[in-house]
Write a protein that holds these residues in place. Structure first.
Motif, PDB file in Angstrom:
ATOM      1  N   SER A 245       0.818  -1.226   0.000  1.00 42.23           N
ATOM      2  CA  SER A 245       0.000   0.000   0.000  1.00 42.23           C
ATOM      3  C   SER A 245       0.845   1.266   0.000  1.00 42.23           C
ATOM      4  CB  SER A 245      -0.920  -0.008   1.228  1.00 42.23           C
ATOM      5  OG  SER A 245      -0.172  -0.008   2.425  1.00 42.23           O
ATOM      6  N   LEU A 248      -0.846   3.800  -2.237  1.00 37.12           N
ATOM      7  CA  LEU A 248      -2.075   4.298  -1.613  1.00 37.12           C
ATOM      8  C   LEU A 248      -1.760   5.267  -0.483  1.00 37.12           C
ATOM      9  CD1 LEU A 248      -5.172   3.837  -1.829  1.00 37.12           C
ATOM     10  CD2 LEU A 248      -4.944   2.173   0.021  1.00 37.12           C
ATOM     11  N   LEU A 251      -0.894   8.561  -1.969  1.00 40.47           N
ATOM     12  CA  LEU A 251      -2.056   9.238  -2.554  1.00 40.47           C
ATOM     13  C   LEU A 251      -2.909   9.928  -1.495  1.00 40.47           C
ATOM     14  CD1 LEU A 251      -3.170   6.623  -5.242  1.00 40.47           C
ATOM     15  CD2 LEU A 251      -2.117   8.852  -5.637  1.00 40.47           C
ATOM     16  N   TYR A 252      -3.003   9.325  -0.298  1.00 39.41           N
ATOM     17  CA  TYR A 252      -3.853   9.883   0.744  1.00 39.41           C
ATOM     18  C   TYR A 252      -3.052  10.490   1.901  1.00 39.41           C
ATOM     19  CZ  TYR A 252      -7.832   7.687  -1.546  1.00 39.41           C
ATOM     20  OH  TYR A 252      -8.804   7.337  -2.448  1.00 39.41           O
ATOM     21  N   SER A 253      -1.745  10.679   1.689  1.00 43.64           N
ATOM     22  CA  SER A 253      -0.875  11.309   2.694  1.00 43.64           C
ATOM     23  C   SER A 253      -0.957  10.592   4.041  1.00 43.64           C
ATOM     24  CB  SER A 253      -1.249  12.797   2.859  1.00 43.64           C
ATOM     25  OG  SER A 253      -1.122  13.491   1.642  1.00 43.64           O
ATOM     26  N   GLN A 254      -0.884   9.283   3.991  1.00 45.04           N
ATOM     27  CA  GLN A 254      -0.972   8.463   5.201  1.00 45.04           C
ATOM     28  C   GLN A 254       0.363   7.784   5.523  1.00 45.04           C
ATOM     29  OE1 GLN A 254      -3.831   8.060   7.282  1.00 45.04           O
ATOM     30  NE2 GLN A 254      -4.367   9.875   6.076  1.00 45.04           N
TER      31      GLN A 254
END
Length: 621
Positions: A245, A248, A251-254
């Motif tokens: 991930s 991912l 993409l979501y700044s996690q």
């Protein structure tokens, strides 16, 4: 009367626990039986090492024996005869014998220690290999129903970590057997020298062992082992999620959250690992304290047995204490090995439970060889659900797939199209009903002989971190270069592969990450064509392609599948207009079937699907 009843219940409960323990350890006993030769060789080499060490002890005894002419060595078997011959030699000869003997002892001891270590490594590696092979075989033997309920990182933890820890149990048993044999041999020598001091030494040793068990109880070691197994599973799961991930997370700044989750799992694993190891090493300093206490106790006790000849008593006691001191090493090995055994046993339980066959579902493997399908594949009153707790995905389906024709299965998402394909490939068996090929139940056919006649192109392109060529030849490794190239050209793969730096030897990355979605799907189509199947199944096989490429591949597949049985599951109804038979599903049931023209000629569920896709197309325009 009541007391007798309670005592009887306790005895029965103890017997039950013992029977349960024997049953749980039966797989370990089987492992030991299979590797009994290696275990026996390890024990023998360890005892030989002790024998060589005894020669060194004998030399020291000869010195002590000369101290006061005590006759200590005469009371020890073999050593007495050696000393009598040694005493007959001149001083020069004695020096030469001692010098040469010392060299031989050191070299022999080093060789035996090396041999023992190599045998230990080989024994653990062999058992580890056997357990890993058994786990992999179980993964491919057990039904997908069971595997779908398991987390793949947990299986990875079992395969990579728990099997290695379990393999050490066999080595630990061998090590404990050798240590026990050494203790018995030392005890026999001590008994010959002084049975009074030997009895006291045994009592002290049992007392120390009991105290050690109280300070580091087996239940605590088992608990630490179970916690480590669970934290290892969690760490493998988080590691797998973190690696898969990364995109991912960006993409979501996690990124921070993912890093923190990985750090938490790592810290939990390391804490559990530390607790287990700390419990094991705790026994060693305890044994050292007990050893010094025991030696002091024995020395003080020995003073009560001192006779008139103080020199003889001191020599005798010194030899006895020397043997007790040499006994500490195998006693320490036995104690630490027992602690490690308890700590590692939880890993073995996890492996054993996974390898058990009586509590897991397996596909029936028939005895009949599959032959080319001549008439039809029949589904008769077939119902299926992926889990007992779930609603059936298919309900009482009855239909035929004519051989040598193109059959399409259409319907909304979740209606059961992919499930029919899974049943057709015998990835699962129906809960109710039967599937036949030319009137033969698929469960009566040899599993691989049936699957070799099928090639499935899935919506998700499963590719390997390997070259394009190896991915193409996965289903049929013996395919010729001409066959591979022909399939690649049909699937529109050859064009983009030729532009790669290494051509067909280009490594495409994990799951084909270096390719576009359309390129991955074309590669999966080409792989299925290389397999040269009798039955070609396409499960949303062109969903990732643009319209122009999809049409070219569709024409190529149509040309390739002439005279073959072709089953197509599709959302895009434009791709199945020329199918010989269209089966329309809704909520796991067949609502209608026929050709495109027949279904469009009347008010039907299929007509509504076509009209909806037409409306969506107009909106998109």
């Amino acid at each position: 009367m009541e007391g007798e009843l309670v005592a009887g219940c306790k005895i029965e409960e103890k017997r039950s626990r013992m029977a349960e323990l024997r049953q749980s350890n039966e797989p370990l006993f089987q492992l030991l039986r299979r590797h009994r030769k290696a275990v026996a060789v390890f024990v023998v080499v360890t005892l030989l090492s002790l024998g060589i060490e005894g020669v060194g002890v004998g030399a020291l005894i000869s010195i002590l024996n000369a101290w006061g002419d005590s006759g200590v060595g005469d009371r020890i078997p073999l050593i007495g005869e050696f000393l009598s011959r040694f005493d007959a030699l001149s001083l020069i000869q004695r020096v030469r014998v001692v010098a040469i003997g010392l060299l031989v002892v050191v070299i022999s001891q080093a060789a035996l220690v090396y041999a023992r270590n190599v045998l230990a490594i080989r024994l653990s590696a062999t058992v580890d290999e056997e357990l890993k092979a058994a786990v992999v075989k179980q993964v491919y033997d057990v039904s997908l129903r069971y595997m779908n309920e398991q987390a793949s990182p947990h299986i990875a933890s079992l395969f990579l970590t728990e099997t290695t820890r379990s393999a050490k149990l066999v080595f630990l048993v061998a090590k404990m057997a050798a240590a026990s044999a050494i203790l018995v041999m030392y005890a026999a020598v001590m008994l010959v020298m002084s049975w009074q001091l030997t009895v006291i030494a045994v009592v002290l040793l049992c007392g120390f062992a009991y105290a050690s068990r109280l300070l580091v109880p087996a239940s605590k070691l088992h608990g630490a082992g179970r916690s480590l197994v669970e934290s290892s599973k969690r760490l493998h799961a988080v590691t797998n999620e973190s690696l898969s991930s990364v995109k991912l997370a960006h993409l979501y700044s996690q990124e921070k959250e993912c890093i923190d989750r990985f750090s938490d799992a790592t810290n939990k694993y390391l804490r559990d690992f530390f607790v287990g190891e700390e419990n094991i090493v705790r026994a060693k300093p305890l044994l050292s304290i007990f050893a010094v206490t025991g030696l002091v106790t024995l020395l003080i006790t020995a003073t009560f047995f001192a006779g008139s000849d103080s020199n003889a008593w001191l020599a005798s006691t010194s030899v006895f204490l020397l043997i007790v001191f040499r006994l500490l090493s195998p006693a320490s090995d036995l104690n630490s090995s027992h602690a490690m055994f308890n700590n590692f046993s939880s890993s073995f339980v996890a492996v054993k439970n996974f390898l058990k066959r009586d509590d897991k579902p397996y596909l029936q493997n028939g005895l009949l060889e599959s032959h080319p399908c001549k008439s039809a594949i029949q589904f008769e009153n077939v119902s299926f659900s992926y889990s007992k707790d779930c609603e059936p995905v298919l309900r009482n389906l009855t239909f035929q797939i004519p051989c040598g024709k193109k059959t399409a299965i259409v319907g909304a998402s979740g209606c059961g199209k992919s499930t029919i394909i899974n049943l057709l490939a015998r990835l699962y068996d129906p809960d109710e009903g039967v599937i036949r090929a030319d009137e033969v139940d698929l469960r009566d056919l040899e599993l691989n002989s049936w699957r070799r006649r099928i090639a499935i192109i899935c919506q998700e392109s499963l590719l390997f971190h390997s070259s394009v060529l190896k991915n193409l030849k996965f289903a049929r490794p013996n395919a010729s270069e001409q066959e591979v190239l022909a399939a690649a050209e049909l699937a529109q793969v050859d064009d983009f592969v030729r532009q790669m730096p290494a051509g067909y030897e280009t490594v495409i990355g994990d799951q084909g990450v270096r390719l576009s979605g359309g390129q991955r799907q074309r590669l999966a189509i080409a792989r299925a064509l290389v397999a040269d199947p009798e039955i070609l199944i396409l499960d949303e096989a062109t969903s990732a392609l643009d319209s122009e490429t999809e049409q070219r591949i569709q024409d190529a597949v149509d040309q390739y599948s002439r005279g073959r049985t072709c089953v197509i599951s599709a959302h895009r109804l434009s791709t199945i207009r020329d199918a010989d038979k269209i089966i329309v599903l809704s909520k796991g049931q067949i609502v209608e079937e026929g050709t495109h023209a027949e279904l469009m000629g009347r008010e039907s569920h299929y007509t509504q699907l076509v009209q909806m896709q037409g409306v969506e197309a107009n909106v998109a325009l």
